[in-house]
Enzyme design. Structure first.
Site, mmCIF file in Angstrom:
data_model
loop_
_atom_site.group_PDB
_atom_site.id
_atom_site.type_symbol
_atom_site.label_atom_id
_atom_site.label_comp_id
_atom_site.label_asym_id
_atom_site.label_seq_id
_atom_site.Cartn_x
_atom_site.Cartn_y
_atom_site.Cartn_z
ATOM 1 N N PHE A 114 0.867 -1.187 0.000
ATOM 2 C CA PHE A 114 0.000 0.000 0.000
ATOM 3 C C PHE A 114 0.901 1.234 0.000
ATOM 4 O O PHE A 114 1.836 1.315 0.801
ATOM 5 C CB PHE A 114 -0.878 -0.028 1.249
ATOM 6 C CG PHE A 114 -1.972 0.993 1.251
ATOM 7 C CD1 PHE A 114 -3.127 0.799 0.500
ATOM 8 C CD2 PHE A 114 -1.857 2.147 2.008
ATOM 9 C CE1 PHE A 114 -4.151 1.738 0.514
ATOM 10 C CE2 PHE A 114 -2.877 3.091 2.024
ATOM 11 C CZ PHE A 114 -4.023 2.886 1.270
ATOM 12 N N ASP A 185 2.322 -5.780 7.977
ATOM 13 C CA ASP A 185 1.093 -4.994 7.982
ATOM 14 C C ASP A 185 -0.080 -5.949 7.772
ATOM 15 O O ASP A 185 -0.148 -6.642 6.745
ATOM 16 C CB ASP A 185 1.152 -3.930 6.879
ATOM 17 C CG ASP A 185 0.014 -2.937 7.013
ATOM 18 O OD1 ASP A 185 -1.088 -3.347 7.433
ATOM 19 O OD2 ASP A 185 0.220 -1.757 6.675
ATOM 20 N N TYR A 210 -10.655 -0.338 11.031
ATOM 21 C CA TYR A 210 -11.894 0.097 10.372
ATOM 22 C C TYR A 210 -12.236 -0.753 9.161
ATOM 23 O O TYR A 210 -13.256 -0.557 8.543
ATOM 24 C CB TYR A 210 -11.826 1.584 9.981
ATOM 25 C CG TYR A 210 -10.578 1.968 9.218
ATOM 26 C CD1 TYR A 210 -10.463 1.707 7.863
ATOM 27 C CD2 TYR A 210 -9.511 2.589 9.859
ATOM 28 C CE1 TYR A 210 -9.322 2.047 7.169
ATOM 29 C CE2 TYR A 210 -8.368 2.935 9.179
ATOM 30 C CZ TYR A 210 -8.269 2.659 7.831
ATOM 31 O OH TYR A 210 -7.129 2.986 7.153
ATOM 32 N N LYS A 211 -11.351 -1.713 8.815
ATOM 33 C CA LYS A 211 -11.646 -2.615 7.699
ATOM 34 C C LYS A 211 -12.408 -3.828 8.250
ATOM 35 O O LYS A 211 -13.563 -3.694 8.615
ATOM 36 C CB LYS A 211 -10.343 -2.981 6.982
ATOM 37 C CG LYS A 211 -9.753 -1.759 6.256
ATOM 38 C CD LYS A 211 -8.365 -1.971 5.701
ATOM 39 C CE LYS A 211 -7.890 -0.685 5.016
ATOM 40 N NZ LYS A 211 -6.440 -0.623 4.844
ATOM 41 N N ARG A 357 -12.902 -4.220 -6.991
ATOM 42 C CA ARG A 357 -12.507 -4.987 -5.808
ATOM 43 C C ARG A 357 -13.740 -5.330 -4.969
ATOM 44 O O ARG A 357 -14.598 -4.481 -4.728
ATOM 45 C CB ARG A 357 -11.541 -4.112 -5.008
ATOM 46 C CG ARG A 357 -10.805 -4.798 -3.910
ATOM 47 C CD ARG A 357 -9.720 -3.891 -3.375
ATOM 48 N NE ARG A 357 -10.266 -2.752 -2.639
ATOM 49 C CZ ARG A 357 -9.645 -2.131 -1.644
ATOM 50 N NH1 ARG A 357 -8.444 -2.506 -1.288
ATOM 51 N NH2 ARG A 357 -10.210 -1.118 -1.028
#
Ligand SMILES: *Cc1c(COP(=O)(O)O)cnc(C)c1O
Length: 398
Positions: A114, A185, A210-211, A357
């Site tokens: 990312f 990560d 928050y995912k 996605r």
């Protein structure tokens, strides 16, 4: 006892008519989180005022909630703390790891990482100066690029675009053999698939909540430091709440005990309250069950889309063992196609340049949602309904 996914689904608010396949980016709202935040605002902030730090246990919340996350990632109690955002936690972990390898100068990562992780690593190298540099290679070339120059191997286990899964245990072992430390990560791993940082030997691990952990927009990140390094890792962001005795107000910084030193400043209590309530959903949930169901759902989705939409190309590994809990397809008009899906209540997202996605989150997604998503995508592709100027107009957040 097998996980009761009917019960977990009932714990979420999903708007009528929505098939939510974007829990890999922002999890939906657990009903208990709304109630808990309301209570925290009214009873604790409102009623207790500053007494809340002691009487409502606000000050201990970052580590208490950290322990709950620890159970999902194989981290022992007392080795995970929450706070700040993931970018900050990446920086902290990297800086501590780099300082533990002072004779080396390379942070190694991959081009599938990312961008924020890479930006933070690059920024750290600039701050450190003295020859420190970030080296990135293709994901499949990482193992061979680990050599004696590498101080820190920094990888995201699940690729945010394709869902490709790195072998955390094997790469960590390889890094250790070369004398390097690892920063993993887990942004797209925690709550998505079984993770065992202890078994894998990971040195540092970070992730966001928050995912897949459903803490809400801006929910705090987490950081784990392996117990063997906890007292040696020097915090680069030496804030007062990571101090050994914050309320002594000493002029000199002394790192707190163990993971406490990875705290920085005042914790976000309202977001932590939401996260704490969201973690209730995981009680009685087996990550093995989540994984099995996630694979079944994503395999059904791939089969359905490939049968009905020949113009879409699978961007994710076909082998479910090599994939996280998301599936991506490529199409040059991916953005417009996704807008057409969203307009029909099927919510995924788009990642430049051409990726559609879809996240599969068994806590609240089942076969019926997958079937509906396939049907809507098939209709949008067959009719060309996506081909409208307003669907091509890019919003700020994609
Ligand atoms: C989502 C995500 C981030 C986001 O970082 P924030 O600081 O929370 O905005 C960073 N890294 C990875 C790998 C991610 O998936």
């Amino acid at each position: 006892m097998p996980t009761d996914f009917g019960a977990t689904r009932a714990m979420f608010y999903i708007p009528e008519g929505v098939v939510y396949l974007d829990g890999n980016s922002l999890g939906p709202m657990p009903l208990a989180a709304a109630a808990r935040v309301a209570r925290t605002v009214t009873d604790e902030w409102g009623g207790l005022l500053i007494r809340g730090w002691n009487e409502a246990g606000w000050m201990d919340l970052p580590a208490r909630v950290g322990d709950r996350i620890g159970r999902l990632i194989g981290a022992p109690a007392g080795t995970v703390v929450t706070g700040d955002t993931l970018s900050i936690k990446v920086y902290q972990a990297l800086a501590s790891a780099a300082a533990l390898r002072p004779d080396r100068r390379v942070i190694l990562s991959d081009t599938g990482n990312f961008p924020s992780d890479l930006y933070m690593a690059d920024g750290l190298c600039r701050t450190l100066g003295d020859g420190w540099r970030l080296v990135t290679v293709a994901p499949e070339d990482v193992a061979d690029a680990i050599d004696a120059s590498v101080a820190v191997l920094m990888l995201t286990e699940v690729d945010y675009r394709t869902g490709r899964l790195h072998d955390m245990a094997a790469l960590t072992a390889r890094a250790h053999t070369a004398g390097a430390l690892t920063v993993w990560d887990l942004a797209h791993s925690a709550g998505a698939l079984p993770v065992d940082v202890t078994a894998a030997g990971a040195d540092f691990a970070v992730g966001c909540t928050y995912k897949y952990l459903n803490s809400g927009p801006g929910g705090p990140a987490f950081i784990h430091v392996a117990p063997r390094l906890a007292e040696a890792a020097r915090p680069a962001l030496s804030g007062w709440l990571g101090h050994e005795a914050p309320f002594a107000f000493d002029l000199d910084y002394r790192p707190g005990r163990g993971i406490e030193r990875m705290r920085v400043g005042t914790p976000p209590i309202l977001q932590l309250a939401a996260l704490d309530a969201a973690m209730d959903v995981w009680e009685g949930v087996s990550m093995a069950d989540v994984r099995a169901r996630s694979i079944a759902l994503s395999q059904a989705f791939i089969a359905g889309v490939e049968a009905a939409c020949p113009a879409l190309t699978l961007a994710s590994p076909r082998d479910p063992a090599a994939r996280g809990s998301q599936v991506s397809f490529r199409h040059p008009e991916g953005y417009a196609i996704m807008q057409a899906l969203i307009a029909r209540g099927v919510i995924g997202d788009f990642r430049a340049p051409d990726i559609l996605r879809f996240g599969f989150t068994p806590l609240y997604i089942g076969e019926a949602e997958v079937a509906r998503a396939v049907a809507v995508l098939a209709e949008v592709m067959a009719t060309g309904a996506w081909d409208r100027p307003d669907y091509r107009r890019r919003a700020k957040v994609t």
